[in-house]
Design a protein around this motif. Structure first.
Motif, PDB file in Angstrom:
ATOM      1  N   ALA A 184       0.415   9.010  -5.195  1.00  0.00           N
ATOM      2  CA  ALA A 184       0.867   8.209  -6.337  1.00  0.00           C
ATOM      3  C   ALA A 184       0.295   8.767  -7.638  1.00  0.00           C
ATOM      4  O   ALA A 184      -0.845   9.224  -7.666  1.00  0.00           O
ATOM      5  CB  ALA A 184       0.436   6.758  -6.162  1.00  0.00           C
TER       6      ALA A 184
ATOM      7  N   LEU B 213       5.953   1.480   5.836  1.00  0.00           N
ATOM      8  CA  LEU B 213       4.666   1.613   5.154  1.00  0.00           C
ATOM      9  C   LEU B 213       3.472   1.539   6.091  1.00  0.00           C
ATOM     10  O   LEU B 213       2.485   2.258   5.903  1.00  0.00           O
ATOM     11  CB  LEU B 213       4.548   0.559   4.046  1.00  0.00           C
ATOM     12  CG  LEU B 213       3.318   0.691   3.147  1.00  0.00           C
ATOM     13  CD1 LEU B 213       3.275   2.043   2.455  1.00  0.00           C
ATOM     14  CD2 LEU B 213       3.285  -0.424   2.106  1.00  0.00           C
TER      15      LEU B 213
ATOM     16  N   ALA C 206      -2.892   6.973   5.020  1.00  0.00           N
ATOM     17  CA  ALA C 206      -3.563   6.211   3.961  1.00  0.00           C
ATOM     18  C   ALA C 206      -3.396   6.793   2.556  1.00  0.00           C
ATOM     19  O   ALA C 206      -3.026   6.081   1.624  1.00  0.00           O
ATOM     20  CB  ALA C 206      -5.046   6.075   4.306  1.00  0.00           C
TER      21      ALA C 206
ATOM     22  N   MET D 231       0.140   6.080   0.809  1.00  0.00           N
ATOM     23  CA  MET D 231       0.796   4.765   0.825  1.00  0.00           C
ATOM     24  C   MET D 231       1.387   4.415  -0.530  1.00  0.00           C
ATOM     25  O   MET D 231       2.570   4.093  -0.648  1.00  0.00           O
ATOM     26  CB  MET D 231      -0.209   3.674   1.219  1.00  0.00           C
ATOM     27  CG  MET D 231      -0.724   3.769   2.635  1.00  0.00           C
ATOM     28  SD  MET D 231      -1.795   2.352   3.037  1.00  0.00           S
ATOM     29  CE  MET D 231      -3.120   2.537   1.838  1.00  0.00           C
ATOM     30  N   ALA D 232       0.560   4.440  -1.571  1.00  0.00           N
ATOM     31  CA  ALA D 232       1.053   4.050  -2.895  1.00  0.00           C
ATOM     32  C   ALA D 232       2.122   5.033  -3.376  1.00  0.00           C
ATOM     33  O   ALA D 232       3.116   4.626  -3.994  1.00  0.00           O
ATOM     34  CB  ALA D 232      -0.107   3.979  -3.886  1.00  0.00           C
TER      35      ALA D 232
ATOM     36  N   SER E  27      -4.824  -5.701   4.464  1.00  0.00           N
ATOM     37  CA  SER E  27      -4.871  -5.857   3.013  1.00  0.00           C
ATOM     38  C   SER E  27      -4.701  -4.536   2.265  1.00  0.00           C
ATOM     39  O   SER E  27      -4.172  -4.516   1.149  1.00  0.00           O
ATOM     40  CB  SER E  27      -6.198  -6.498   2.611  1.00  0.00           C
ATOM     41  OG  SER E  27      -7.278  -5.756   3.153  1.00  0.00           O
ATOM     42  N   GLY E  28      -5.124  -3.435   2.878  1.00  0.00           N
ATOM     43  CA  GLY E  28      -4.984  -2.136   2.222  1.00  0.00           C
ATOM     44  C   GLY E  28      -3.522  -1.751   2.032  1.00  0.00           C
ATOM     45  O   GLY E  28      -3.157  -1.110   1.040  1.00  0.00           O
ATOM     46  N   VAL E  29      -2.697  -2.146   2.986  1.00  0.00           N
ATOM     47  CA  VAL E  29      -1.259  -1.873   2.895  1.00  0.00           C
ATOM     48  C   VAL E  29      -0.667  -2.666   1.726  1.00  0.00           C
ATOM     49  O   VAL E  29       0.105  -2.140   0.916  1.00  0.00           O
ATOM     50  CB  VAL E  29      -0.560  -2.246   4.226  1.00  0.00           C
ATOM     51  CG1 VAL E  29       0.937  -2.024   4.133  1.00  0.00           C
ATOM     52  CG2 VAL E  29      -1.164  -1.454   5.385  1.00  0.00           C
TER      53      VAL E  29
ATOM     54  N   MET F  61      -2.276  -3.795  -0.884  1.00  0.00           N
ATOM     55  CA  MET F  61      -2.812  -3.222  -2.119  1.00  0.00           C
ATOM     56  C   MET F  61      -1.957  -2.047  -2.574  1.00  0.00           C
ATOM     57  O   MET F  61      -1.652  -1.905  -3.778  1.00  0.00           O
ATOM     58  CB  MET F  61      -4.244  -2.757  -1.865  1.00  0.00           C
ATOM     59  CG  MET F  61      -4.923  -2.152  -3.048  1.00  0.00           C
ATOM     60  SD  MET F  61      -5.327  -3.391  -4.294  1.00  0.00           S
ATOM     61  CE  MET F  61      -7.086  -3.086  -4.452  1.00  0.00           C
ATOM     62  N   ALA F  62      -1.559  -1.187  -1.652  1.00  0.00           N
ATOM     63  CA  ALA F  62      -0.740  -0.028  -2.009  1.00  0.00           C
ATOM     64  C   ALA F  62       0.625  -0.467  -2.542  1.00  0.00           C
ATOM     65  O   ALA F  62       1.201   0.192  -3.423  1.00  0.00           O
ATOM     66  CB  ALA F  62      -0.571   0.881  -0.797  1.00  0.00           C
TER      67      ALA F  62
ATOM     68  N   HIS G   4      -0.049  -1.635  -6.250  1.00  0.00           N
ATOM     69  CA  HIS G   4      -0.279  -0.541  -7.193  1.00  0.00           C
ATOM     70  C   HIS G   4       0.873   0.465  -7.203  1.00  0.00           C
ATOM     71  O   HIS G   4       1.239   0.974  -8.261  1.00  0.00           O
ATOM     72  CB  HIS G   4      -1.620   0.141  -6.904  1.00  0.00           C
ATOM     73  CG  HIS G   4      -2.781  -0.594  -7.512  1.00  0.00           C
ATOM     74  ND1 HIS G   4      -4.093  -0.294  -7.255  1.00  0.00           N
ATOM     75  CD2 HIS G   4      -2.817  -1.628  -8.387  1.00  0.00           C
ATOM     76  CE1 HIS G   4      -4.891  -1.107  -7.933  1.00  0.00           C
ATOM     77  NE2 HIS G   4      -4.136  -1.934  -8.617  1.00  0.00           N
TER      78      HIS G   4
END
Lengths: 334, 334
Positions: free
Chosen positions: A131, A189, A194, A197-198, A228-230, A232-233, A236
């Motif tokens: 990203a 996704l 990792a 992702m974004a 939660s990391g997914v 978050m991406a 953002h």
């Protein structure tokens, strides 16, 4: 891109719920669903014409979509001969199951020999970029939830349908297996590496007309310790202009996490805004989508009007009442 | 686990900085670093004995570690014959480069024939579980940063060294390629598939003695639009008791994102706490680690004392002053 239209493979589904992928296609892209293929003992029914493989081919079907999940997400031996026959007859295959079509030696061999495509939508087929956070043109709406499986995909699809009906420019952007099978395209996704992702979400929602809306399918929850990391991406990478909060009020704990209660709508609003402002200072929470399927009509009405008063935002169940008011709410971003 | 001790391969490193992996091993695990192997034109020097492959084998070396990165992170043709020779002589190989040892046909073939192991630490070798969020015994400290590459790994390694020196129970938990090569073990988090990120960190930091500290290497930043999802998984999977804020004060924008300024230490503190409280309500921010390498001694002292007064927390540069005060600060969790 998966070739449409589809013949929906329901296999030996033990009940209607097991065929929820097929149901999603039937509900949201009925023009893609030419017919259904059911085996002995199948307890699911989409209300579509039952077709043999050759009948469906004659009717124009291009892809046999596995619209059913059995326990463990595997390709059962009973299905395998139907899938092989379909490839030989001229179908591509599409599946969101955990074990992959390409890992079935017989299917892989036939597909190669016959020039058919095996779409395993659970794994990415694209090399996504890192990203870059650069502001893109066009508008984006992201559904964020108090938990997993609270209706984020349904909300985005319902808003997309409403916007199409109004003649607005809108695209549903699938980020999960079911969404990808429904629309024929998207980013799986949860299977992306990792670091990308974004970037995958930026890739999925590129520059567009100023009055075009991407309706991005949400995943997981910022408050879910496993995923939660997914989420978050998505926040953002998605660079949302509008956020819709999604909630299921009768749930007593987070899905799969018996020790974790659900966050409040206020917590989800506040955290999502802080995070999304990082990539889009103008972002706003515009509405609340509540899944009231486990409430009576009266309970639902009362709950929704309470939430609406408390949060100062339109609160609707798009399944009961349509997504009209959520689409109306996007106007605050104009 | 990578077999130790190592012979450090510096190749034809154009300068000392290109050999930062070797430098990390030399600095933090000197007992693993038996010697260095330099080719013609090598401009890096770890101050270790220069050894041939056979001298190093005789001295007990088990693995040749590629301690240098050239432009693009590739295995250059000049290196390849040395690596092949090392395999034939009896070494395993370990590398954190983007292009993998296993993808070099000649190396893969020799390794297979000779029974040697090729460690490509950039890719996971473990099938990680989905995170379950269940509280684990033992204590965990996580470094969270205002940006990428501000000194999170250095901070955790310096705290680990200090705690070992004090006879405390502590383990540095590597989450990136350099950290894994330094310690011989860890999770290459940026290469883990999205759904398993938090689970990988739970796996890396399992139940332990009540007075044992895991010092978890941080990655990215919650405020970095490209990598925030990775950081989120560390916060939720790591279940930290203690957070250390890491910062580099002279940076004018986020690494790789020219349009993005750095967040304040207060913003990082507040967001990290809200997120970490979800998995550990007792979590506290205990200290601040500042990378003052681009400041004079006087500037650094003044900056650190200002931050300390402003934030009400010990603020140190562990490179200049050691990590003693950060380790002291963990006592608030006892």
């Amino acid at each position: 891109m998966i070739q449409t239209p589809y013949l929906l493979f329901l296999g030996d589904a033990p009940d209607q719920l097991a065929a929820k992928v097929a149901q999603g296609i039937k509900d949201w892209r009925p023009e893609f669903a030419i017919g259904q293929f059911r085996m002995n003992g199948c307890k699911a029914d989409m209300g579509l014409p039952d077709m043999t493989l050759s009948e469906a081919l004659e009717a124009g079907a291009k892809t046999l979509v596995i619209g059913v999940a059995n326990r463990g997400g595997v390709i059962s031996p009973e299905w395998r001969h139907v899938l092989a026959e379909a490839l030989l007859a001229g179908f591509d295959l599409a599946s969101g199951l955990h074990n992959l079509l390409r890992d079935e030696p017989e299917l892989a061999e036939i597909a190669k020999a016959e020039g058919r495509v095996l779409h395993d939508v659970r794994v990415p087929s694209v090399k996504y970029p890192i990203a870059n956070g650069v502001k893109r043109s066009g508008k984006r709406c992201l559904a964020v939830g108090t938990d997993c499986s609270v209706g984020k995909m349904y909300t985005a699809l319902a808003m997309d349908a409403e916007m199409q009906a109004r003649g607005m420019k809108a695209t549903f952007r699938a980020t999960g297996q079911t969404g990808i099978l429904i629309t024929g395209d998207g980013v799986p996704l949860d299977a992306v590496v990792a670091d990308f992702m974004a970037g995958a979400i930026e890739w999925l929602t590129p520059d567009n007309d100023d009055d075009h809306w991407d309706l991005i399918e949400g995943q997981g929850s910022l408050f879910h310790a496993s995923y939660s990391g997914v989420t978050m991406a998505l926040v953002h990478g998605g660079q949302p202009d509008a956020l819709i909060l999604c909630h299921e009020p009768t749930r007593s704990h987070m899905r799969g996490l018996p020790d974790y209660g659900l966050p409040s709508l206020e917590e989800v609003r506040d955290l999502s805004l802080v995070l999304a402002q990082r990539v889009n200072p103008a972002v706003q929470v515009v509405g609340i989508s509540v899944n009231t399927q486990h409430m009576s009509e009266q309970e639902a009405e009362s709950y929704l009007s309470d939430v609406e008063a408390r949060m100062g935002l339109p609160a609707v169940d798009p399944f009961r009442h349509g997504a009209g008011r959520l689409v109306d709410a996007l106007a605050v971003l104009d």
